[in-house]
Enzyme design. Sequence first.
Site, PDB file in Angstrom:
ATOM      1  N   THR A   1      -1.684  -0.152 -13.824  1.00  0.00           N
ATOM      2  CA  THR A   1      -2.663   0.908 -13.185  1.00  0.00           C
ATOM      3  C   THR A   1      -1.769   2.299 -13.252  1.00  0.00           C
ATOM      4  O   THR A   1      -1.848   2.905 -14.266  1.00  0.00           O
ATOM      5  CB  THR A   1      -3.371   0.501 -11.972  1.00  0.00           C
ATOM      6  OG1 THR A   1      -1.850   0.292 -11.052  1.00  0.00           O
ATOM      7  CG2 THR A   1      -4.056  -0.723 -11.872  1.00  0.00           C
TER       8      THR A   1
ATOM      9  N   GLU B   1       5.747   5.525  -7.646  1.00  0.00           N
ATOM     10  CA  GLU B   1       4.741   6.230  -7.694  1.00  0.00           C
ATOM     11  C   GLU B   1       5.703   7.667  -7.383  1.00  0.00           C
ATOM     12  O   GLU B   1       6.029   7.890  -5.953  1.00  0.00           O
ATOM     13  CB  GLU B   1       3.587   6.524  -6.889  1.00  0.00           C
ATOM     14  CG  GLU B   1       2.428   5.458  -7.691  1.00  0.00           C
ATOM     15  CD  GLU B   1       1.193   5.276  -6.888  1.00  0.00           C
ATOM     16  OE1 GLU B   1       0.238   4.717  -7.607  1.00  0.00           O
ATOM     17  OE2 GLU B   1       1.227   5.599  -5.722  1.00  0.00           O
TER      18      GLU B   1
ATOM     19  N   LYS C   1       3.013  -6.028 -12.396  1.00  0.00           N
ATOM     20  CA  LYS C   1       2.173  -4.790 -12.150  1.00  0.00           C
ATOM     21  C   LYS C   1       2.359  -4.348 -10.861  1.00  0.00           C
ATOM     22  O   LYS C   1       2.404  -4.980 -10.012  1.00  0.00           O
ATOM     23  CB  LYS C   1       0.761  -4.482 -12.810  1.00  0.00           C
ATOM     24  CG  LYS C   1      -0.409  -5.045 -11.682  1.00  0.00           C
ATOM     25  CD  LYS C   1      -0.926  -4.410 -10.654  1.00  0.00           C
ATOM     26  CE  LYS C   1      -0.817  -2.711 -10.627  1.00  0.00           C
ATOM     27  NZ  LYS C   1      -1.321  -2.182  -9.605  1.00  0.00           N
TER      28      LYS C   1
ATOM     29  N   THR D   1       3.744  -8.582  -3.274  1.00  0.00           N
ATOM     30  CA  THR D   1       3.191  -7.219  -3.128  1.00  0.00           C
ATOM     31  C   THR D   1       2.637  -6.492  -4.415  1.00  0.00           C
ATOM     32  O   THR D   1       3.007  -5.254  -4.628  1.00  0.00           O
ATOM     33  CB  THR D   1       4.545  -6.350  -2.669  1.00  0.00           C
ATOM     34  OG1 THR D   1       5.395  -6.442  -3.852  1.00  0.00           O
ATOM     35  CG2 THR D   1       4.820  -6.553  -1.561  1.00  0.00           C
TER      36      THR D   1
ATOM     37  N   SER E   1      -7.024   5.880  -6.117  1.00  0.00           N
ATOM     38  CA  SER E   1      -6.591   4.709  -6.686  1.00  0.00           C
ATOM     39  C   SER E   1      -6.197   3.530  -5.947  1.00  0.00           C
ATOM     40  O   SER E   1      -6.698   3.693  -4.627  1.00  0.00           O
ATOM     41  CB  SER E   1      -5.039   5.099  -7.368  1.00  0.00           C
ATOM     42  OG  SER E   1      -4.341   5.700  -6.381  1.00  0.00           O
TER      43      SER E   1
ATOM     44  N   ASN F   1      -1.137  10.579  -4.950  1.00  0.00           N
ATOM     45  CA  ASN F   1      -2.004   9.924  -4.175  1.00  0.00           C
ATOM     46  C   ASN F   1      -3.048  10.625  -3.470  1.00  0.00           C
ATOM     47  O   ASN F   1      -3.799  10.084  -2.808  1.00  0.00           O
ATOM     48  CB  ASN F   1      -1.277   9.110  -3.267  1.00  0.00           C
ATOM     49  CG  ASN F   1      -0.586   7.823  -3.789  1.00  0.00           C
ATOM     50  OD1 ASN F   1      -1.185   6.976  -4.375  1.00  0.00           O
ATOM     51  ND2 ASN F   1       0.849   7.911  -4.083  1.00  0.00           N
TER      52      ASN F   1
END
EC number: 2.3.1.35
Lengths: 383, 383
Positions: free
Chosen positions: A146, A259, A168, A179, A383, A378
């Site tokens: 993603t 991220e 992922k 997780t 997302s 974010n």
Amino acid sequence: MSVTAAKGFTAAGIAAGIKENGNPDLALVVNNGPRRAAAGVFTSNRVKAAPVLWSEQVLKSGQVSAVVLNSGGANACTGPKGFQDTHATAEKVAEVLGRGAIEVAVCSTGLIGVLLPMDKLLPGVETAAAQLSEHGGEKAAIAIKTTDTVHKTAVVSKDGWTVGGMAKGAGMLAPGLATMLVVLTTDAAVDNDTLDRALRAATKVTFDRVDSDGCMSTNDTVLLLASGAAEVTPEYDEFAEAVRAVCDDLGQQLIRDAEGASKDIKVEVVNAATEDDAVEVGRSIARNNLLKCAIHGEDPNWGRVLSAIGTTKAAFEPDRLNVAINGVWVCKNGGVGEDREKVDMRYREVHIVADLAAGSETATIWTNDLTADYVHENSAYSS
Amino acid sequence: MSVTAAKGFTAAGIAAGIKENGNPDLALVVNNGPRRAAAGVFTSNRVKAAPVLWSEQVLKSGQVSAVVLNSGGANACTGPKGFQDTHATAEKVAEVLGRGAIEVAVCSTGLIGVLLPMDKLLPGVETAAAQLSEHGGEKAAIAIKTTDTVHKTAVVSKDGWTVGGMAKGAGMLAPGLATMLVVLTTDAAVDNDTLDRALRAATKVTFDRVDSDGCMSTNDTVLLLASGAAEVTPEYDEFAEAVRAVCDDLGQQLIRDAEGASKDIKVEVVNAATEDDAVEVGRSIARNNLLKCAIHGEDPNWGRVLSAIGTTKAAFEPDRLNVAINGVWVCKNGGVGEDREKVDMRYREVHIVADLAAGSETATIWTNDLTADYVHENSAYSS
């Protein structure tokens, strides 16, 4: 390599059109036997996505023939229609493979609260099935990305048998058992109970101790499938260690791709009274936004470590706490220790040791820094 | 006005040179009686700063004549020398005022792990004492600022008596009983037990429900001093309500000044089985970094609200949850509700309602968004 490193497995990864940008978004992993043993751990979030609810039932059936995974939509908080869609996806895979739907696990990842485009997903299953290959592991790993910047795979090969896997995950990473989406495969000839025991032991000390942002997903799933195709039944300890090693490797890859992160932070809690204490303290430190900002700024701000430790119920005396950052004991006996100017924080990996001076147990939690890039990633889009 | 709005109090705020930039950094608040009743609540962080450990003892003595507060250094994690410094500060105030040191509460705020410059602080006490005035409340409020962009004061005046106060706090704000430095004063003629009861009731529903960044300070202190100078003893309920109103006002000011924030977020949990459930769910939502980023991006990402609710132990069924953002029920019965495009998020205040459909209890937690400015402010320098 990935999920097809072990004998008895084929896989595929394709672009079914679920993602609007045309990137790969559908993966299929098939266990061709002779065994179809499996184990799974799922998110402990009480708001569970439809595919999690479905796959939990699949695991209870005791046999998993295939896993179908999609990115581009989490199918979480989608009500009865979402569950019907997951069921229809499993039915489609079952039809194409000539197996029962209750042997087909389903995983989804992406935005919460949006129905999947079934008109694209179901034809995609046929396309993926037509491309199943013993070399399809990498394509499958790519199709489940993603916000991941890289795909994640790991393999451990032992004497005649192998454990491999793909993962992922880049955000909403916090312990809840699993997780992220992870599929592990092995050709070892092991039964469900052995798989379950080895998988739970492995996730407890690997994925469960990865905590990027304290946010627990609704879709976390870790599956371990065994084909038995190697016709070897390893000793339990050796098998469990191989599973742990693959989980550890994938967990590290998740943190390194978190991220917006610029630092990977290893929080090692030592001399705790119990392992639970060590984990609680490690998580409290790993989730402290102020500390994570300080690490981003290469500031060895040990006061924020002590402040985080102080919020826990773990056994310790404040005036016996010691903290080292990158090898420099900047806090000794709850107060100022070595010169903080000695701490070199130029590199990506940061190692924090919190010494509770209360026992002999230890635990390590992995996290990352909090950055403007994380905020941007974010806040700029859903997302 | 601030702490000198109530009769019987004098205050001062000066620059003692504790802060290198020369800004005001020392405040003194004196209760001139006739009563010197007091109550206090302190951080529940187990790593407590020296002034917290000292002031807890002062409160046990049952009488508080003065509070001395410094910014520019938290005097936390400073060992026995730090405690000696706090003691010496109280002794100095006592000497100047002609009172006992055990009647002098001490509060400090600033960087953890650094000793205070006593060669500047002690002469500063003399300077402050010389400037004590019935109009000194505002200067005192200014002198306790750290990263605060504004000073915070509040006053409620009733029939012949008053409750006023000042607060500092902009980061490391999370419930731990109190979450910042706050000094409240009243001229009502009330005893210690009444003060204690009213203060605990007030902080429980105000400061305890302010959660900027989930990080609990080592120095949090809320003190309430009563001079009795108004010679009025109000009804308990009326008095408690005045204390609550001042605490609520100051708590709101803290959130509005939270580091780097661009949105003030009111998280209202309704229809919970218990108040504790409501608070637990509210905190989980308020601490969810992903949601806080989404709000920053004006994205009504209700999936992240459900994901946060799902991590709690509160009573609820996932398929009965409802979520409204700024009045639009974007999530109904655990799934997609009204069109998220209807949500107007242009304004600073954002109102999230989480309906647990499990009872009739409610709680409101205040937080703010997570921004690149927060990261910058907390990574660019130690604080």
